[in-house]
Design a protein around this motif. Structure first.
Motif, PDB file in Angstrom:
ATOM      1  N   ASP A 149     -11.038  -1.680  -1.721  1.00 22.57           N
ATOM      2  CA  ASP A 149     -11.401  -3.094  -1.609  1.00 22.57           C
ATOM      3  C   ASP A 149     -10.928  -3.795  -2.870  1.00 22.57           C
ATOM      4  N   ARG A 193       0.838  -1.203   0.000  1.00 17.13           N
ATOM      5  CA  ARG A 193       0.000   0.000   0.000  1.00 17.13           C
ATOM      6  C   ARG A 193       0.874   1.256   0.000  1.00 17.13           C
ATOM      7  N   GLU A 207      -6.642   8.468   1.756  1.00 17.26           N
ATOM      8  CA  GLU A 207      -7.855   7.900   2.351  1.00 17.26           C
ATOM      9  C   GLU A 207      -8.499   6.882   1.416  1.00 17.26           C
ATOM     10  N   ARG A 208      -8.529   7.181   0.130  1.00 18.89           N
ATOM     11  CA  ARG A 208      -9.149   6.254  -0.824  1.00 18.89           C
ATOM     12  C   ARG A 208      -8.331   4.985  -0.992  1.00 18.89           C
ATOM     13  N   ASP A 260      -6.473   3.681   1.339  1.00 19.77           N
ATOM     14  CA  ASP A 260      -6.665   2.910   2.573  1.00 19.77           C
ATOM     15  C   ASP A 260      -7.985   2.151   2.566  1.00 19.77           C
ATOM     16  N   LYS A 261      -8.994   2.696   1.896  1.00 22.23           N
ATOM     17  CA  LYS A 261     -10.317   2.064   1.866  1.00 22.23           C
ATOM     18  C   LYS A 261     -10.547   1.199   0.631  1.00 22.23           C
TER      19      LYS A 261
END
Length: 108
Positions: free
Chosen positions: A99, A20, A93-94, A96-97
């Protein structure tokens, strides 16, 4: 490029083995390069717009001098850099989220 296509690219990088943090560094480097490369053309376009406004406002009764100080360029650059930092926060933020399974299952 749509948001879902970009998310698919990011998810593909993650599936290929990038962490990440590495994906985030790639995106932030891309954002930084685009921000720095866009500054000189932005300054030139701003100056050109000011010149066009000056020439269109000039008449028989009034003349306007075109004075662009260095502080104007500093202010414009700081606004762009602050916008880039805000974009970086949203990108983080995106990511980290993100999927991975849902993104990779979507169709083109």
């Amino acid at each position: 490029m749509s948001l879902s296509e970009r998310a698919r690219e990011l998810a593909s990088l993650r599936v290929l083995g990038f962490t990440r943090g590495e994906v985030l560094r790639i995106l932030l480097l891309e954002l930084a390069i685009l921000t720095l490369v866009a500054q000189p053309p932005g300054w030139a376009m701003g100056y050109g717009l000011a010149w066009v406004m000056k020439t269109n406002l000039a008449g028989e009764l009034m003349r306007v001098r075109l004075v662009v100080e260095h502080s104007t360029y500093v202010f414009a650059t700081s606004v762009v850099v602050l916008a880039a930092v805000a974009s970086a926060v949203v990108i983080r933020e995106r990511i980290d989220k993100l999927d991975l399974v849902a993104v990779l299952k979507t169709r083109d």
